[in-house]
Design an enzyme around this catalytic site. Structure first.
Site, PDB file in Angstrom:
ATOM      1  N   LYS A 244       1.834   2.136  -5.108  1.00 36.43           N
ATOM      2  CA  LYS A 244       2.422   1.598  -6.348  1.00 36.43           C
ATOM      3  C   LYS A 244       1.500   1.828  -7.546  1.00 36.43           C
ATOM      4  O   LYS A 244       1.939   2.202  -8.620  1.00 36.43           O
ATOM      5  CB  LYS A 244       2.644   0.073  -6.202  1.00 36.43           C
ATOM      6  CG  LYS A 244       3.553  -0.294  -5.040  1.00 36.43           C
ATOM      7  CD  LYS A 244       3.654  -1.792  -4.843  1.00 36.43           C
ATOM      8  CE  LYS A 244       2.391  -2.457  -4.310  1.00 36.43           C
ATOM      9  NZ  LYS A 244       2.019  -2.108  -2.930  1.00 36.43           N
TER      10      LYS A 244
ATOM     11  N   GLY B 260      -4.567  -4.482  -3.762  1.00 36.51           N
ATOM     12  CA  GLY B 260      -5.549  -3.440  -4.082  1.00 36.51           C
ATOM     13  C   GLY B 260      -4.763  -2.207  -4.491  1.00 36.51           C
ATOM     14  O   GLY B 260      -4.110  -1.588  -3.662  1.00 36.51           O
ATOM     15  N   HIS B 261      -4.769  -1.904  -5.776  1.00 39.30           N
ATOM     16  CA  HIS B 261      -3.961  -0.793  -6.292  1.00 39.30           C
ATOM     17  C   HIS B 261      -4.894   0.317  -6.780  1.00 39.30           C
ATOM     18  O   HIS B 261      -5.707   0.095  -7.676  1.00 39.30           O
ATOM     19  CB  HIS B 261      -3.038  -1.278  -7.416  1.00 39.30           C
ATOM     20  CG  HIS B 261      -2.033  -2.303  -6.946  1.00 39.30           C
ATOM     21  ND1 HIS B 261      -1.183  -2.952  -7.778  1.00 39.30           N
ATOM     22  CD2 HIS B 261      -1.747  -2.754  -5.697  1.00 39.30           C
ATOM     23  CE1 HIS B 261      -0.411  -3.783  -7.075  1.00 39.30           C
ATOM     24  NE2 HIS B 261      -0.746  -3.682  -5.813  1.00 39.30           N
TER      25      HIS B 261
ATOM     26  N   GLN C  23       1.913  -6.263  -3.108  1.00 38.84           N
ATOM     27  CA  GLN C  23       2.369  -6.323  -1.711  1.00 38.84           C
ATOM     28  C   GLN C  23       3.649  -5.471  -1.570  1.00 38.84           C
ATOM     29  O   GLN C  23       3.797  -4.512  -2.301  1.00 38.84           O
ATOM     30  CB  GLN C  23       2.585  -7.767  -1.245  1.00 38.84           C
ATOM     31  CG  GLN C  23       1.304  -8.594  -1.099  1.00 38.84           C
ATOM     32  CD  GLN C  23       0.724  -9.087  -2.394  1.00 38.84           C
ATOM     33  OE1 GLN C  23       1.395  -9.761  -3.151  1.00 38.84           O
ATOM     34  NE2 GLN C  23      -0.513  -8.775  -2.663  1.00 38.84           N
TER      35      GLN C  23
ATOM     36  N   ASP D 245       0.805  -1.228   0.000  1.00 39.50           N
ATOM     37  CA  ASP D 245       0.000   0.000   0.000  1.00 39.50           C
ATOM     38  C   ASP D 245       0.834   1.272   0.000  1.00 39.50           C
ATOM     39  O   ASP D 245       0.443   2.302   0.564  1.00 39.50           O
ATOM     40  CB  ASP D 245      -0.976   0.001   1.189  1.00 39.50           C
ATOM     41  CG  ASP D 245      -1.840  -1.240   1.211  1.00 39.50           C
ATOM     42  OD1 ASP D 245      -2.192  -1.712   0.114  1.00 39.50           O
ATOM     43  OD2 ASP D 245      -2.151  -1.747   2.307  1.00 39.50           O
TER      44      ASP D 245
HETATM   45  P1  GDP Z   1      -0.793   0.247  -3.569  1.00 38.73           P
HETATM   46  O1  GDP Z   1      -1.343  -1.039  -3.057  1.00 38.73           O
HETATM   47  O2  GDP Z   1       0.671   0.379  -3.310  1.00 38.73           O
HETATM   48  O3  GDP Z   1      -1.123   0.528  -5.006  1.00 38.73           O
HETATM   49  O4  GDP Z   1      -1.489   1.390  -2.717  1.00 38.73           O
HETATM   50  P2  GDP Z   1      -3.058   1.510  -2.323  1.00 38.73           P
HETATM   51  O5  GDP Z   1      -3.796   1.962  -3.527  1.00 38.73           O
HETATM   52  O6  GDP Z   1      -3.532   0.298  -1.619  1.00 38.73           O
HETATM   53  O7  GDP Z   1      -2.990   2.621  -1.200  1.00 38.73           O
HETATM   54  C1  GDP Z   1      -2.458   3.885  -1.452  1.00 38.73           C
HETATM   55  C2  GDP Z   1      -3.538   4.920  -1.156  1.00 38.73           C
HETATM   56  O8  GDP Z   1      -2.950   6.193  -1.089  1.00 38.73           O
HETATM   57  C3  GDP Z   1      -4.587   5.013  -2.255  1.00 38.73           C
HETATM   58  O9  GDP Z   1      -5.806   5.400  -1.669  1.00 38.73           O
HETATM   59  C4  GDP Z   1      -4.053   6.119  -3.152  1.00 38.73           C
HETATM   60  O10 GDP Z   1      -5.090   6.797  -3.877  1.00 38.73           O
HETATM   61  C5  GDP Z   1      -3.437   7.051  -2.131  1.00 38.73           C
HETATM   62  N1  GDP Z   1      -2.267   7.815  -2.570  1.00 38.73           N
HETATM   63  C6  GDP Z   1      -1.261   7.455  -3.407  1.00 38.73           C
HETATM   64  N2  GDP Z   1      -0.315   8.428  -3.446  1.00 38.73           N
HETATM   65  C7  GDP Z   1      -0.746   9.407  -2.623  1.00 38.73           C
HETATM   66  C8  GDP Z   1      -0.197  10.662  -2.204  1.00 38.73           C
HETATM   67  O11 GDP Z   1       0.898  11.066  -2.589  1.00 38.73           O
HETATM   68  N3  GDP Z   1      -0.918  11.387  -1.297  1.00 38.73           N
HETATM   69  C9  GDP Z   1      -2.123  10.971  -0.817  1.00 38.73           C
HETATM   70  N4  GDP Z   1      -2.755  11.743   0.050  1.00 38.73           N
HETATM   71  N5  GDP Z   1      -2.670   9.797  -1.182  1.00 38.73           N
HETATM   72  C10 GDP Z   1      -1.979   9.030  -2.068  1.00 38.73           C
HETATM   73  P1  IMO Z   2      -0.952  -4.317  -2.137  1.00 41.40           P
HETATM   74  O1  IMO Z   2      -0.481  -4.908  -3.455  1.00 41.40           O
HETATM   75  C1  IMO Z   2      -1.073  -4.675   2.204  1.00 41.40           C
HETATM   76  C2  IMO Z   2      -1.049  -8.738   3.854  1.00 41.40           C
HETATM   77  C3  IMO Z   2      -2.262  -9.207   4.613  1.00 41.40           C
HETATM   78  C4  IMO Z   2      -1.619 -10.156   5.606  1.00 41.40           C
HETATM   79  C5  IMO Z   2      -0.505 -10.803   4.790  1.00 41.40           C
HETATM   80  C6  IMO Z   2      -0.873 -12.162   4.205  1.00 41.40           C
HETATM   81  O2  IMO Z   2      -2.240  -3.595  -2.252  1.00 41.40           O
HETATM   82  O3  IMO Z   2       0.139  -3.538  -1.505  1.00 41.40           O
HETATM   83  P2  IMO Z   2      -2.440 -12.904   2.169  1.00 41.40           P
HETATM   84  O4  IMO Z   2      -3.903 -12.699   1.956  1.00 41.40           O
HETATM   85  O5  IMO Z   2      -1.578 -12.349   1.106  1.00 41.40           O
HETATM   86  O6  IMO Z   2      -2.093 -14.333   2.496  1.00 41.40           O
HETATM   87  O7  IMO Z   2      -2.120 -12.081   3.544  1.00 41.40           O
HETATM   88  O8  IMO Z   2      -0.225  -9.896   3.727  1.00 41.40           O
HETATM   89  N1  IMO Z   2      -1.292  -8.241   2.471  1.00 41.40           N
HETATM   90  C7  IMO Z   2      -1.253  -6.947   2.118  1.00 41.40           C
HETATM   91  N2  IMO Z   2      -1.089  -5.838   2.882  1.00 41.40           N
HETATM   92  N3  IMO Z   2      -1.199  -4.561   0.869  1.00 41.40           N
HETATM   93  C8  IMO Z   2      -1.334  -5.667   0.085  1.00 41.40           C
HETATM   94  O9  IMO Z   2      -1.302  -5.622  -1.252  1.00 41.40           O
HETATM   95  C9  IMO Z   2      -1.412  -6.931   0.719  1.00 41.40           C
HETATM   96  N4  IMO Z   2      -1.572  -8.197   0.286  1.00 41.40           N
HETATM   97  C10 IMO Z   2      -1.485  -8.994   1.358  1.00 41.40           C
HETATM   98  O10 IMO Z   2      -2.916  -8.130   5.244  1.00 41.40           O
HETATM   99  O11 IMO Z   2      -1.015  -9.433   6.653  1.00 41.40           O
HETATM  100 MG    MG Z   3      -2.886  -1.713  -1.809  1.00 41.37          MG
END
Ligand code: GDP
Ligand code: IMO
Ligand code: MG
Length: 440
Positions: free
Chosen positions: A17, A41-42, A230, A14
């Protein structure tokens, strides 16, 4: 020759990416997911509209992109095709731009149930050493089948007799555990077979030899981004085991998970949040259980993109970041969510650890999570800033203390910072240097 760039998370996932890959995808033709499944979840925000992708590579919103799921990915057929259809309904016509590896594995209903039953039982026993807090998507069991050599691959869809006997054997095994060990209802063969038959033709239309496609693309001067899911410390080998996912989310996974050799990669961009978050159990030395957590939660909206769980939050941890740079061979960093630090009086960076037993200083991350319990973080405390950084696109327009914060991180980890993200939207970005610009 086209270039191959890996973009991955340096923390516990998270990091942002999805946003960064979407942003860079106008300079490449292919985006490849090489591991994980719909545990990811991206989030992309384009023209104020948010889209969360789980299996489909970020960047697919641009018409020039072919999205690829490599052999290292585990694919839930219904989830995958629902995601394709969701995008088509929104007007992104991607069906002909998605390819999946013949060698990727199917994640089926019994994997998900196994994940749910196992986690339920561990949680009930409230045995902190064993409850992982997975996403309950079936990821672990799907990879267990792969390693146990009983997994069902996409190419098995061309050999239905074999697939049917594999499925019978797998269900014997899972149903035995469901009934006897977890005291749950069994799963019927027909219900699993239905998912396979419902989706088989569509999956086979997209199935191909990914390795050859990627090598040919490079020969035709096409650039490729390999999208990590991840983060480094969720990696099955290099993460905080056992509180990890079941695949290699570090850069090595890009090679094994897509079928191109390690010498093919030109650049590795590490995406790092300006603070830390993790979802689920596991060690977290800089975790904040106070008003700092409330600040990160409120301004960073730290709710899981896949499961909606509240993310744990804490300060940036440099020993972890250095280890991440080491195990991934990271070329440069992209710092995200700088704007979330706006308004904090002081900002802490963990620069090393101190042993609670003998007061000794450590710069390295211990291998065993139990050894983390004897450590406390040593912080460098920097002054914060009050001005808003959200949406700023030029480094020189950042408050002086924010500039200072970034420079200090760069000095302490000794690799350049290429990109700074100042908001969720594609456009809320500062390009600092031209390393990537020269490359792609
Ligand atoms: P990922 O799994 O690495 O793709 O990240 P996620 O999408 O799960 O979580 C990142 C969250 O931060 C999302 O809600 C994005 O919309 C948000 N986000 C990404 N870059 C920024 C930033 O520079 N500032 C803020 N405030 N939010 C951001
Ligand atoms: P993105 O790509 C954050 C965490 C779960 C748990 C551990 C194992 O959005 O960054 P799993 O279901 O993979 O066997 O769970 O990994 N986890 C993540 N945490 N972002 C993710 O993906 C994750 N995918 C798995 O919360 O601790
Ligand atoms: Mg994510």
């Amino acid at each position: 020759m086209g270039k191959n760039i890996i973009v991955l998370g340096t923390q516990w996932g998270d990091e942002g990416k999805g946003k960064i890959i979407d942003l860079l995808s106008n300079r490449v033709n292919y985006i490849v997911r090489y591991q994980g499944g719909h545990n990811a979840g991206h989030t992309l925000v384009v023209n104020g509209k948010k889209i969360v992708l789980h299996l489909i590579p970020s960047g697919i919103l641009r018409k020039n992109i072919t999205g690829i799921l490599g052999n290292g990915v585990v694919i839930s057929p219904y989830v995958f095709l629902n995601e394709v259809n969701m995008l088509e309904k929104k007007g992104y016509f991607i069906k002909n731009r998605i390819k999946i590896s013949n060698s990727s594995f199917l994640l089926l209903k019994y994997h998900e149930l196994m994940d749910i039953f196992r986690e339920e039982q561990l949680k009930k026993k409230s045995d902190n050493d064993f409850y992982i807090g997975t996403t309950c998507r079936g990821i672990g069991p799907a990879y267990e089948d792969k390693i146990a050599r009983r997994g069902i691959r996409i190419s098995d869809l061309n050999h239905m007799d074999l697939l049917i006997s594999k499925l019978h054997r797998n269900l014997d095994f899972y149903n035995f555990l469901f009934r006897k060990y977890y005291k749950k209802p069994i799963i019927e063969f027909d219900s699993v077979m239905k998912e396979i038959l419902d989706t088989r033709n569509e999956l086979l239309k997209m199935a191909t030899d990914i390795s050859t496609i990627l090598i040919d693309a490079n020969k035709k001067n096409k650039n490729v981004i390999f999208e990590g899911a991840q983060g480094t410390f969720l990696d099955i080998d290099h993460g905080t085991y056992p509180y990890v996912t079941s695949s290699n989310s570090t850069s090595g996974g890009a090679s094994t998970g897509s079928g191109i050799g390690p010498r093919s990669f030109d650049y590795i961009l590490g995406v790092t949040k300006c603070y830390l978050t993790r979802v689920g159990s596991g060690p977290f030395l800089t975790e904040q259980l106070n008003e700092i957590d409330s600040h990160f939660f409120k301004f960073g909206k730290e709710l899981g993109s896949s499961t909606g769980r509240r993310r744990r939050t804490g300060w940036l941890d440099l020993p972890l970041l250095r280890k991440s740079i080491q195990v991934n061979s990271i070329s440069s960093l992209c710092l995200t969510k700088l704007d979330v630090l706006d308004g904090l009086k002081n900002i802490k960076i963990c620069v090393s650890y101190r042993s609670l037993k003998n007061n000794k200083k450590f710069h390295e991350v211990p291998d065993h999570y139990k050894d983390w319990e004897d450590l406390e973080p040593i912080y460098e405390i920097l002054p914060g800033w009050n001005d808003r950084t959200k949406g700023i696109k030029l480094f020189s327009l950042l408050p002086k203390n924010a500039q200072n914060y970034i420079r200090i991180i760069e000095e302490l980890v000794k690799i350049p910072i290429d990109i700074i993200s100042t908001g969720p939207d594609r456009l809320d970005t500062i390009f600092l240097r031209s390393f990537l610009n020269k490359l792609i």
